[in-house]
Write a protein that holds these residues in place. Structure first.
Motif, PDB file in Angstrom:
ATOM      1  N   ALA A  46       0.839  -1.197   0.000  1.00  0.00           N
ATOM      2  CA  ALA A  46       0.000   0.000   0.000  1.00  0.00           C
ATOM      3  C   ALA A  46       0.873   1.245   0.000  1.00  0.00           C
ATOM      4  O   ALA A  46       1.810   1.359   0.793  1.00  0.00           O
ATOM      5  CB  ALA A  46      -0.918  -0.001   1.217  1.00  0.00           C
ATOM      6  N   ASP A  47       0.575   2.201  -0.878  1.00  0.00           N
ATOM      7  CA  ASP A  47       1.330   3.454  -0.904  1.00  0.00           C
ATOM      8  C   ASP A  47       0.561   4.610  -0.284  1.00  0.00           C
ATOM      9  O   ASP A  47       1.045   5.743  -0.240  1.00  0.00           O
ATOM     10  CB  ASP A  47       1.779   3.801  -2.321  1.00  0.00           C
ATOM     11  N   ALA A  48      -0.651   4.326   0.198  1.00  0.00           N
ATOM     12  CA  ALA A  48      -1.444   5.352   0.884  1.00  0.00           C
ATOM     13  C   ALA A  48      -2.440   4.665   1.807  1.00  0.00           C
ATOM     14  O   ALA A  48      -2.898   3.555   1.526  1.00  0.00           O
ATOM     15  CB  ALA A  48      -2.174   6.239  -0.113  1.00  0.00           C
ATOM     16  N   LEU A  49      -2.729   5.317   2.914  1.00  0.00           N
ATOM     17  CA  LEU A  49      -3.745   4.847   3.857  1.00  0.00           C
ATOM     18  C   LEU A  49      -4.785   5.941   4.032  1.00  0.00           C
ATOM     19  O   LEU A  49      -4.439   7.096   4.293  1.00  0.00           O
ATOM     20  CB  LEU A  49      -3.117   4.514   5.213  1.00  0.00           C
ATOM     21  N   THR A  50      -6.058   5.564   3.883  1.00  0.00           N
ATOM     22  CA  THR A  50      -7.149   6.507   4.094  1.00  0.00           C
ATOM     23  C   THR A  50      -7.813   6.218   5.425  1.00  0.00           C
ATOM     24  O   THR A  50      -8.248   5.091   5.687  1.00  0.00           O
ATOM     25  CB  THR A  50      -8.188   6.412   2.966  1.00  0.00           C
ATOM     26  N   LEU A  51      -7.857   7.232   6.290  1.00  0.00           N
ATOM     27  CA  LEU A  51      -8.426   7.119   7.633  1.00  0.00           C
ATOM     28  C   LEU A  51      -9.605   8.067   7.755  1.00  0.00           C
ATOM     29  O   LEU A  51      -9.516   9.240   7.369  1.00  0.00           O
ATOM     30  CB  LEU A  51      -7.387   7.465   8.698  1.00  0.00           C
ATOM     31  N   THR A  52     -10.701   7.562   8.321  1.00  0.00           N
ATOM     32  CA  THR A  52     -11.897   8.374   8.534  1.00  0.00           C
ATOM     33  C   THR A  52     -12.322   8.267   9.988  1.00  0.00           C
ATOM     34  O   THR A  52     -12.470   7.154  10.513  1.00  0.00           O
ATOM     35  CB  THR A  52     -13.059   7.912   7.635  1.00  0.00           C
ATOM     36  N   ASN A  53     -12.502   9.397  10.629  1.00  0.00           N
ATOM     37  CA  ASN A  53     -13.039   9.435  11.984  1.00  0.00           C
ATOM     38  C   ASN A  53     -14.549   9.352  11.893  1.00  0.00           C
ATOM     39  O   ASN A  53     -15.203  10.289  11.434  1.00  0.00           O
ATOM     40  CB  ASN A  53     -12.597  10.720  12.687  1.00  0.00           C
ATOM     41  N   GLU A  54     -15.118   8.247  12.342  1.00  0.00           N
ATOM     42  CA  GLU A  54     -16.561   8.043  12.256  1.00  0.00           C
ATOM     43  C   GLU A  54     -17.299   8.597  13.477  1.00  0.00           C
ATOM     44  O   GLU A  54     -18.509   8.398  13.601  1.00  0.00           O
ATOM     45  CB  GLU A  54     -16.867   6.545  12.116  1.00  0.00           C
ATOM     46  N   SER A  55     -16.590   9.272  14.373  1.00  0.00           N
ATOM     47  CA  SER A  55     -17.210   9.767  15.598  1.00  0.00           C
ATOM     48  C   SER A  55     -17.309  11.290  15.586  1.00  0.00           C
ATOM     49  O   SER A  55     -16.700  11.969  14.763  1.00  0.00           O
ATOM     50  CB  SER A  55     -16.412   9.299  16.823  1.00  0.00           C
TER      51      SER A  55
END
Length: 329
Positions: free
Chosen positions: A244-253
């Motif tokens: 993986a060359d990128a990580l997508t993070l989402t705060n669901e709170s």
């Protein structure tokens, strides 16, 4: 921090490079922790995510304890007497509270939020960790890094670093090891590593460039964080293999989320890890235990701690057995 389990699991650990190819949504394995008391009638409990049967290492990261928020008036906080280490580095990172560190190198330092303390115990070192009287709530992580064979007998060392925050749209990042988000940590490691605290704003999504030669683990401290297409809840660790060359993070709170991102090139050497020792053979562990119990010069002495030296647990019957990461499918 010491592994104070009365019957620590014996492990011979290794990883393999599985050749994962970059994808927009990398596969994420979810690792759940187990509770481990640190000892005493009012023991502070830590959540241990590494090692476990599903995964023993992420890069050279071989041990991850996550604790708190812990009300020290109820639990007594942390009081780990002098204990030994071989073949590893300890990484201390706090979110709240304060820990007093003393070691046989002569270091006397305090672990505070947002400040890295890294101790190298190659051939042998001993240290103590005690939460201070200024601490009301103790909260953080204790991590270990396995040393490669050529550096397994490295000299004792202690490093301190307070990284400045890196602010990007939707997040604030503190890089305590390696290079990430345009920042570089000056702290020396013996294999390529990444360690960073990430604060995500409520409902924010960020995409972060990462080294595709690294495998990564995201340990969620607070909030629900979606990593690629996988939801991670507090105390869970999401693992992503190389590629993986990128990580997508989402705060669901609706509140700020916090996580610790760990990474490194796959650690392909086999190691034997038992209690606080890392070696290459059963005999390495037996020798280290005997020398600790005999109070040999290998581990030195810790001045300034009033308590006893932590005795080593009894070795299990038989030869310490191998255990590695299972193959991915």
């Amino acid at each position: 921090m010491s592994n104070v389990e009365a019957k620590p699991v014996e492990m011979r650990c290794g990883t393999t490079t599985d050749g994962a190819r970059p994808t927009e949504s990398p596969q994420v394995d979810v690792l759940t922790p187990r509770d481990v008391p640190l000892g005493g009638p009012r023991a502070m409990t830590v959540r241990r995510t590494l090692p476990q049967r599903a995964r023993t290492l992420i890069g050279a990261w071989c041990f991850a304890d996550h604790y708190g928020p812990d009300d020290v008036s109820a639990t007594g906080g942390m009081d780990v007497p002098p204990h030994p280490h071989t073949g590893l580095q300890t990484v201390s990172w706090l979110f709240s509270g304060e820990i007093e560190h003393r070691d046989s190198l002569g270091s006397h330092a305090f672990v505070r939020p947002g400040e890295l303390n890294l101790m190298t115990g190659g051939h042998g070192i001993s240290h103590s960790e005690v939460s201070t009287t200024r601490t009301a709530v103790l909260h953080g992580v204790q991590l270990w890094v396995a040393l490669p064979a050529e550096h397994r007998d490295a000299e004792r060392d202690f490093q301190h670093h307070a990284p400045a925050p890196v602010r990007i749209a939707g997040a604030e990042i503190r890089v305590f090891l390696g290079s990430f988000a345009g920042d570089d940590s000056p702290v020396r490691t013996f294999t390529p590593l990444l360690g960073a605290e990430i604060l995500l704003e409520p409902r924010a999504t960020v995409t972060l460039a990462v080294d595709p030669g690294f495998e990564h683990g995201l340990l969620v401290d607070q909030g629900d964080v979606r990593m690629a297409d996988t939801l991670l809840r507090p105390a869970e660790l999401g693992y992503v293999p190389t590629g993986a060359d990128a990580l997508t993070l989402t705060n669901e709170s609706d509140d700020t989320a916090r996580a610790v991102l760990l990474g490194g090139t796959p650690f392909e050497e086999e190691i034997v890890m038992w209690w606080n020792f890392i070696g290459r053979t059963h005999e390495d562990i037996v020798r280290a235990r005997e020398e600790w119990e005999a109070a040999s010069d290998r581990f030195g002495t810790v001045d300034g701690h009033d308590g006893f030296r932590l005795p080593a647990p009894a070795l299990p019957n038989g030869v310490l057995s191998p255990r590695g990461n299972p193959p991915r499918h």
